[in-house]
Design a protein around this motif. Structure first.
Motif, mmCIF file in Angstrom:
data_model
loop_
_atom_site.group_PDB
_atom_site.id
_atom_site.type_symbol
_atom_site.label_atom_id
_atom_site.label_comp_id
_atom_site.label_asym_id
_atom_site.label_seq_id
_atom_site.Cartn_x
_atom_site.Cartn_y
_atom_site.Cartn_z
ATOM 1 N N GLU A 183 0.779 -1.241 0.000
ATOM 2 C CA GLU A 183 0.000 0.000 0.000
ATOM 3 C C GLU A 183 0.813 1.296 0.000
ATOM 4 O O GLU A 183 0.286 2.343 -0.338
ATOM 5 N N MET A 184 2.071 1.245 0.397
ATOM 6 C CA MET A 184 2.869 2.478 0.453
ATOM 7 C C MET A 184 3.636 2.678 -0.855
ATOM 8 O O MET A 184 4.182 1.726 -1.405
ATOM 9 N N ASP A 185 3.682 3.912 -1.308
ATOM 10 C CA ASP A 185 4.423 4.269 -2.524
ATOM 11 C C ASP A 185 5.882 4.594 -2.189
ATOM 12 O O ASP A 185 6.187 5.074 -1.102
ATOM 13 N N ASN A 186 6.729 4.362 -3.165
ATOM 14 C CA ASN A 186 8.141 4.757 -3.087
ATOM 15 C C ASN A 186 8.870 4.199 -1.869
ATOM 16 O O ASN A 186 9.602 4.921 -1.194
ATOM 17 N N ILE A 187 8.668 2.900 -1.614
ATOM 18 C CA ILE A 187 9.475 2.235 -0.596
ATOM 19 C C ILE A 187 10.142 1.023 -1.240
ATOM 20 O O ILE A 187 9.630 0.468 -2.216
ATOM 21 N N ASN A 188 11.305 0.650 -0.715
ATOM 22 C CA ASN A 188 11.997 -0.517 -1.257
ATOM 23 C C ASN A 188 12.288 -1.581 -0.196
ATOM 24 O O ASN A 188 12.868 -2.611 -0.494
ATOM 25 N N TRP A 189 11.848 -1.329 1.051
ATOM 26 C CA TRP A 189 12.002 -2.330 2.105
ATOM 27 C C TRP A 189 11.122 -1.940 3.280
ATOM 28 O O TRP A 189 11.037 -0.765 3.637
ATOM 29 N N VAL A 190 10.468 -2.920 3.868
ATOM 30 C CA VAL A 190 9.707 -2.697 5.102
ATOM 31 C C VAL A 190 9.758 -3.973 5.917
ATOM 32 O O VAL A 190 9.580 -5.069 5.386
ATOM 33 N N GLY A 191 10.073 -3.836 7.189
ATOM 34 C CA GLY A 191 10.132 -5.014 8.025
ATOM 35 C C GLY A 191 10.441 -4.682 9.468
ATOM 36 O O GLY A 191 10.379 -3.520 9.885
ATOM 37 N N SER A 192 10.781 -5.734 10.198
ATOM 38 C CA SER A 192 11.015 -5.577 11.626
ATOM 39 C C SER A 192 12.375 -6.152 12.017
ATOM 40 O O SER A 192 12.917 -7.037 11.348
ATOM 41 N N TYR A 193 12.895 -5.609 13.088
ATOM 42 C CA TYR A 193 14.053 -6.149 13.781
ATOM 43 C C TYR A 193 13.647 -6.311 15.242
ATOM 44 O O TYR A 193 13.044 -5.406 15.826
ATOM 45 N N LEU A 194 13.965 -7.466 15.818
ATOM 46 C CA LEU A 194 13.536 -7.812 17.168
ATOM 47 C C LEU A 194 14.745 -7.961 18.079
ATOM 48 O O LEU A 194 15.775 -8.514 17.678
ATOM 49 N N ILE A 195 14.606 -7.502 19.317
ATOM 50 C CA ILE A 195 15.721 -7.551 20.254
ATOM 51 C C ILE A 195 15.992 -8.992 20.688
ATOM 52 O O ILE A 195 15.067 -9.784 20.883
ATOM 53 N N TYR A 244 6.703 -1.863 21.201
ATOM 54 C CA TYR A 244 6.680 -2.528 22.498
ATOM 55 C C TYR A 244 5.799 -3.768 22.447
ATOM 56 O O TYR A 244 4.848 -3.837 21.669
ATOM 57 N N ARG A 245 6.123 -4.719 23.303
ATOM 58 C CA ARG A 245 5.314 -5.912 23.477
ATOM 59 C C ARG A 245 5.231 -6.180 24.968
ATOM 60 O O ARG A 245 6.261 -6.243 25.648
ATOM 61 N N ASN A 246 4.027 -6.284 25.474
ATOM 62 C CA ASN A 246 3.804 -6.479 26.912
ATOM 63 C C ASN A 246 4.532 -5.416 27.744
ATOM 64 O O ASN A 246 5.111 -5.716 28.781
ATOM 65 N N GLY A 247 4.518 -4.178 27.261
ATOM 66 C CA GLY A 247 5.112 -3.064 27.984
ATOM 67 C C GLY A 247 6.617 -2.954 27.890
ATOM 68 O O GLY A 247 7.208 -2.033 28.445
ATOM 69 N N GLN A 248 7.259 -3.863 27.172
ATOM 70 C CA GLN A 248 8.722 -3.856 27.039
ATOM 71 C C GLN A 248 9.122 -3.482 25.613
ATOM 72 O O GLN A 248 8.532 -3.984 24.657
ATOM 73 N N LEU A 249 10.152 -2.632 25.480
ATOM 74 C CA LEU A 249 10.690 -2.325 24.160
ATOM 75 C C LEU A 249 11.130 -3.630 23.520
ATOM 76 O O LEU A 249 11.913 -4.383 24.118
ATOM 77 N N PHE A 250 10.629 -3.931 22.328
ATOM 78 C CA PHE A 250 10.802 -5.261 21.760
ATOM 79 C C PHE A 250 11.471 -5.269 20.389
ATOM 80 O O PHE A 250 12.025 -6.261 19.970
ATOM 81 N N GLY A 251 11.396 -4.147 19.658
ATOM 82 C CA GLY A 251 11.988 -4.117 18.325
ATOM 83 C C GLY A 251 11.699 -2.812 17.628
ATOM 84 O O GLY A 251 11.266 -1.838 18.251
ATOM 85 N N VAL A 252 11.949 -2.819 16.324
ATOM 86 C CA VAL A 252 11.683 -1.634 15.503
ATOM 87 C C VAL A 252 11.022 -2.065 14.200
ATOM 88 O O VAL A 252 11.249 -3.163 13.708
ATOM 89 N N ILE A 253 10.215 -1.169 13.686
ATOM 90 C CA ILE A 253 9.695 -1.270 12.328
ATOM 91 C C ILE A 253 10.556 -0.341 11.494
ATOM 92 O O ILE A 253 10.735 0.835 11.839
ATOM 93 N N ASP A 254 11.093 -0.859 10.415
ATOM 94 C CA ASP A 254 12.024 -0.129 9.551
ATOM 95 C C ASP A 254 11.424 -0.036 8.153
ATOM 96 O O ASP A 254 10.997 -1.053 7.601
ATOM 97 N N ILE A 255 11.383 1.171 7.605
ATOM 98 C CA ILE A 255 10.899 1.364 6.235
ATOM 99 C C ILE A 255 11.924 2.205 5.487
ATOM 100 O O ILE A 255 12.292 3.289 5.932
ATOM 101 N N ASP A 256 12.374 1.687 4.347
ATOM 102 C CA ASP A 256 13.369 2.369 3.516
ATOM 103 C C ASP A 256 12.727 2.812 2.204
ATOM 104 O O ASP A 256 11.781 2.179 1.729
ATOM 105 N N SER A 257 13.319 3.865 1.631
ATOM 106 C CA SER A 257 12.839 4.361 0.348
ATOM 107 C C SER A 257 14.016 4.700 -0.563
ATOM 108 O O SER A 257 15.048 5.187 -0.097
ATOM 109 N N PRO A 258 13.844 4.474 -1.873
ATOM 110 C CA PRO A 258 14.873 4.880 -2.825
ATOM 111 C C PRO A 258 14.782 6.371 -3.153
ATOM 112 O O PRO A 258 15.549 6.871 -3.962
ATOM 113 N N GLN A 259 13.868 7.074 -2.521
ATOM 114 C CA GLN A 259 13.653 8.507 -2.758
ATOM 115 C C GLN A 259 14.132 9.293 -1.536
ATOM 116 O O GLN A 259 13.728 8.998 -0.414
ATOM 117 N N ALA A 260 14.982 10.288 -1.751
ATOM 118 C CA ALA A 260 15.433 11.142 -0.657
ATOM 119 C C ALA A 260 14.241 11.891 -0.070
ATOM 120 O O ALA A 260 13.291 12.229 -0.791
#
Length: 159
Positions: free
Chosen positions: A39-51, A116-132
């Protein structure tokens, strides 16, 4: 304060319909990434990183896009900094960000939102774009809203 755009309101309704706290964490993160990818325009990566259990590395979670870095040290790169600071980082030019980790050379801008998950910092959602300068204040507000919806639907199980 800026109001949530119609596009993010619609995305929120779609997310609410597909995320389910009875499902494993990985399933909800996968559907979150897939919906934003579609659904998002002008992105080349979207995902998560978990601690990890030692709280020193972010490990690659479900994503859409090219293969990515599998580990990121807390405090390193945009993802590691956003996690360490527990705040959203919106980067207009990733090449100007000190210590940027380039998983895809085509990426020009990035937004990273901790979650956050269950009140604890758990990860990040990362979205990259090929557009400055792809992500503005409206995007930040919208993506933070979507991440809050995600947090409310994360199940207890990892797999």
């Amino acid at each position: 304060m800026e109001q949530l755009s119609a596009a993010y309101q619609t995305l929120g309704k779609q997310l609410d319909a597909i995320l389910d706290p009875k499902l494993p964490l990985v399933s909800n993160l996968a559907n979150f990434s897939a919906l934003l990818w579609l659904e998002m325009d002008n992105i080349n990566w979207v995902g998560s990183y978990l601690i990890n259990s030692n709280k020193d590395l972010l490990l690659l979670g479900p994503f859409q896009g090219k293969p990515a870095c599998t580990t990121i040290a807390v405090g390193k790169g945009v993802c590691g900094e956003a996690f360490q600071q527990a705040t959203t980082l919106r980067v207009a030019d990733v090449h100007a960000f000190p210590g940027h980790i380039a998983c895809d050379a085509a990426s020009e801008s990035e937004i990273v939102v901790p979650f956050y998950r269950n009140g604890q910092l758990f990860g990040v959602i990362d979205i990259d774009s090929p557009q400055a300068s792809r992500f503005d204040e409206s995007d930040q507000l919208g993506i933070e809203y979507l991440v809050k919806l995600l947090e409310n639907k994360l199940g207890e199980e990892h797999f």
